[in-house]
Design an enzyme around this catalytic site. Structure first.
Site, PDB file in Angstrom:
ATOM      1  N   TYR A 190       7.748  25.194 -25.398  1.00 48.77           N
ATOM      2  CA  TYR A 190       7.559  26.175 -24.312  1.00 48.77           C
ATOM      3  C   TYR A 190       6.867  27.430 -24.847  1.00 48.77           C
ATOM      4  O   TYR A 190       5.857  27.880 -24.309  1.00 48.77           O
ATOM      5  CB  TYR A 190       8.913  26.542 -23.675  1.00 48.77           C
ATOM      6  CG  TYR A 190       8.866  27.872 -22.952  1.00 48.77           C
ATOM      7  CD1 TYR A 190       8.290  27.969 -21.691  1.00 48.77           C
ATOM      8  CD2 TYR A 190       9.366  29.037 -23.539  1.00 48.77           C
ATOM      9  CE1 TYR A 190       8.204  29.196 -21.047  1.00 48.77           C
ATOM     10  CE2 TYR A 190       9.291  30.254 -22.903  1.00 48.77           C
ATOM     11  CZ  TYR A 190       8.716  30.338 -21.656  1.00 48.77           C
ATOM     12  OH  TYR A 190       8.619  31.548 -21.027  1.00 48.77           O
ATOM     13  N   SER A 228       5.074  35.857 -22.584  1.00 45.35           N
ATOM     14  CA  SER A 228       6.477  36.096 -22.921  1.00 45.35           C
ATOM     15  C   SER A 228       6.606  36.786 -24.272  1.00 45.35           C
ATOM     16  O   SER A 228       5.800  36.556 -25.182  1.00 45.35           O
ATOM     17  CB  SER A 228       7.205  34.751 -22.963  1.00 45.35           C
ATOM     18  OG  SER A 228       8.477  34.889 -23.545  1.00 45.35           O
ATOM     19  N   LYS A 243       2.854  29.274 -24.267  1.00 42.15           N
ATOM     20  CA  LYS A 243       2.488  30.666 -23.959  1.00 42.15           C
ATOM     21  C   LYS A 243       1.462  31.174 -24.975  1.00 42.15           C
ATOM     22  O   LYS A 243       0.487  31.832 -24.615  1.00 42.15           O
ATOM     23  CB  LYS A 243       3.729  31.566 -23.944  1.00 42.15           C
ATOM     24  CG  LYS A 243       4.701  31.257 -22.808  1.00 42.15           C
ATOM     25  CD  LYS A 243       4.060  31.484 -21.441  1.00 42.15           C
ATOM     26  CE  LYS A 243       4.963  31.083 -20.295  1.00 42.15           C
ATOM     27  NZ  LYS A 243       4.292  31.090 -18.982  1.00 42.15           N
TER      28      LYS A 243
HETATM   29  C1  UD1 Z   1      15.055  32.850 -23.101  1.00 40.37           C
HETATM   30  C2  UD1 Z   1      14.015  32.091 -23.855  1.00 40.37           C
HETATM   31  C3  UD1 Z   1      12.692  32.787 -23.727  1.00 40.37           C
HETATM   32  C4  UD1 Z   1      12.343  32.932 -22.265  1.00 40.37           C
HETATM   33  C5  UD1 Z   1      13.448  33.719 -21.581  1.00 40.37           C
HETATM   34  C6  UD1 Z   1      13.223  33.886 -20.096  1.00 40.37           C
HETATM   35  C7  UD1 Z   1      15.277  31.001 -25.693  1.00 40.37           C
HETATM   36  C8  UD1 Z   1      15.463  30.902 -27.171  1.00 40.37           C
HETATM   37  N1  UD1 Z   1      14.411  31.933 -25.253  1.00 40.37           N
HETATM   38  O1  UD1 Z   1      15.176  34.137 -23.712  1.00 40.37           O
HETATM   39  O2  UD1 Z   1      11.689  32.057 -24.400  1.00 40.37           O
HETATM   40  O3  UD1 Z   1      11.114  33.601 -22.155  1.00 40.37           O
HETATM   41  O4  UD1 Z   1      14.681  33.020 -21.761  1.00 40.37           O
HETATM   42  O5  UD1 Z   1      13.471  32.733 -19.393  1.00 40.37           O
HETATM   43  O6  UD1 Z   1      15.882  30.270 -24.931  1.00 40.37           O
HETATM   44  N2  UD1 Z   1      23.519  34.044 -23.892  1.00 40.37           N
HETATM   45  C9  UD1 Z   1      24.868  33.822 -24.023  1.00 40.37           C
HETATM   46  N3  UD1 Z   1      25.463  32.903 -23.199  1.00 40.37           N
HETATM   47  C10 UD1 Z   1      24.756  32.201 -22.249  1.00 40.37           C
HETATM   48  C11 UD1 Z   1      23.374  32.445 -22.120  1.00 40.37           C
HETATM   49  C12 UD1 Z   1      22.788  33.371 -22.967  1.00 40.37           C
HETATM   50  O7  UD1 Z   1      25.535  34.429 -24.858  1.00 40.37           O
HETATM   51  O8  UD1 Z   1      25.354  31.371 -21.557  1.00 40.37           O
HETATM   52  C13 UD1 Z   1      22.876  35.039 -24.764  1.00 40.37           C
HETATM   53  C14 UD1 Z   1      21.774  34.453 -25.628  1.00 40.37           C
HETATM   54  O9  UD1 Z   1      22.274  33.967 -26.833  1.00 40.37           O
HETATM   55  C15 UD1 Z   1      20.867  35.685 -25.805  1.00 40.37           C
HETATM   56  C16 UD1 Z   1      21.056  36.471 -24.507  1.00 40.37           C
HETATM   57  O10 UD1 Z   1      22.275  35.998 -23.944  1.00 40.37           O
HETATM   58  O11 UD1 Z   1      21.326  36.472 -26.863  1.00 40.37           O
HETATM   59  C17 UD1 Z   1      19.936  36.237 -23.517  1.00 40.37           C
HETATM   60  O12 UD1 Z   1      19.747  34.846 -23.348  1.00 40.37           O
HETATM   61  P1  UD1 Z   1      18.742  34.246 -22.257  1.00 40.37           P
HETATM   62  O13 UD1 Z   1      19.016  34.857 -20.937  1.00 40.37           O
HETATM   63  O14 UD1 Z   1      18.796  32.755 -22.360  1.00 40.37           O
HETATM   64  O15 UD1 Z   1      17.328  34.797 -22.709  1.00 40.37           O
HETATM   65  P2  UD1 Z   1      16.580  34.664 -24.124  1.00 40.37           P
HETATM   66  O16 UD1 Z   1      17.205  33.663 -24.997  1.00 40.37           O
HETATM   67  O17 UD1 Z   1      16.384  36.036 -24.656  1.00 40.37           O
END
Ligand code: UD1
Length: 336
Positions: free
Chosen positions: A150, A125, A154
């Site tokens: 987690y 990841s 990795k």
């Molecule tokens: C997350 C994990 C990462 C993992 C990846 C794939 C964290 C800190 N990181 O990445 O380790 O490899 O998922 O499963 O959790 N967001 C919103 N609202 C929401 C959900 C997300 O605003 O309800 C935003 C988050 O703040 C982020 C972006 O969307 O900026 C992407 O979020 P997400 O899909 O959870 O992925 P990551 O956090 O990048």
């Protein structure tokens, strides 16, 4: 015909990789413990490819079961997905994460070593980079101290593989995924969050479908053009194809080192607001959202420099962000 073991082959990424392997002429055998997947996925894979993969319901923490599987099978390579993947949960239950993600990896590598089975692909990841100092992120960016158990599994996983490759002359590739999204164009396989989704795209599609009331945008005060965080969202089918390329590289003995790693993303960053607007445009759905606090542990921006995967693996993403979002929406509509 080469026979490839895919662990976690009924999961989101694993199922798409199984289909791409079958499309490329590999025979596939799946191990999955069904802890975060459904057996129905096996039927769906079979409908897409017209080939039913062999399936074994095995928990990889069961060392004896793993040994007995390898006693009975002839395997040419392993692609390893089976792992827990919820960041927040890993903070609450670190020992479960270390037991599952690390033990499974060690048992697999032991069986491979004992039988001289080469060719291992590891699902890693971009989380290993943390908030990188430079964007886009190249493979030379330093691995930062993990933000969660987690993420640590990795990093430790990569170390275990590197040491094993060196000691036992095995060959492996780790693929460092950015943010996989979307679903197969047949709409027969996709992401199946069994509880409330933590990731952005499934939360968006469930909100549009009326399952969730409102999307919370986690922070609009990041130092980015629109204040929301930036990620590199890659279509899961493109990601799946990168696995086939990586495997082929090992089988053809083209790898330059025993252990190699590649970023797999699109190279393009999108903010949360850009994702929301693209989703609304391609699906003609209006999304109910509000700005909320930042989520703990989130970074400002991450997107890949994909030069190494482009040039060395000969892999390039083919799908657009819009296609990925539309496929995720079609998949969601089929669920509800
Ligand atoms: C997350 C994990 C990462 C993992 C990846 C794939 C964290 C800190 N990181 O990445 O380790 O490899 O998922 O499963 O959790 N967001 C919103 N609202 C929401 C959900 C997300 O605003 O309800 C935003 C988050 O703040 C982020 C972006 O969307 O900026 C992407 O979020 P997400 O899909 O959870 O992925 P990551 O956090 O990048």
């Amino acid at each position: 015909m080469k026979k490839i073991l895919v662990t976690g082959g009924l999961g989101f990424i694993g199922s798409h990789v199984v289909v791409e392997l079958q499309n490329s002429g590999f025979e596939v055998v799946i191990i999955d413990d069904l802890s975060n997947s459904k057996i129905d996925v096996l039927e769906q894979i079979t409908k897409i490819s017209n080939i039913k993969p062999d399936f074994y319901q095995i928990d990889l923490r069961d060392k004896k079961a793993v040994r007995s599987f390898f006693n009975d099978s002839t395997i040419d390579g392993v692609i390893h997905f089976a792992a827990f993947k919820a960041v927040g949960e890993s903070v609450q239950k670190p020992l479960d994460y270390y037991e599952n993600n690390i033990n499974a990896l060690v048992y697999l590598l032991q069986e491979m070593k004992n039988r001289n089975i080469d060719h291992f692909i590891f699902s890693s990841s971009c989380t290993v980079y943390g908030q990188a100092d430079e964007l886009p992120i190249t493979e030379d960016a330093p691995v930062k101290i993990a933000e969660s158990p987690y993420g640590n599994t990795k990093q430790i996983g990569e170390e275990i593989i590197k040491d094993s490759c060196k000691a036992y002359n095995m060959n492996a590739i780790a693929l460092r995924y950015f943010n996989p999204i979307g679903a197969h164009k047949s709409v027969k396989i996709g992401e199946l969050p069994l509880s409330i989704p933590q990731n952005l795209i499934p939360f968006i599609t469930q909100t549009a479908a009326g399952i969730r009331e409102e999307l919370a945008v986690f922070g609009d005060d990041y130092p980015t053009p629109d204040g929301t965080a930036i990620r590199d969202y890659i279509h899961v089918v493109d990601l799946a194809k990168a696995h086939v390329k990586a495997l082929q590289r090992l089988l053809d003995k083209q790898n330059k080192e025993n252990f190699e790693f590649f970023n797999v993303g699109t190279g393009k960053g999108s903010s949360v607001m850009e994702i929301i607007h693209s989703f609304e445009n391609v699906t003609q759905q209006s999304l109910n959202y509000k700005i909320a606090e930042r989520r703990k542990g989130d970074i400002t921006a991450a997107y890949a420099d994909t030069t190494k995967a482009n040039e060395v693996l000969g892999w390039k993403p083919e799908e657009t962000l819009e296609e990925a979002l539309l496929s995720a929406w079609k998949w969601q509509q089929k669920q509800s």
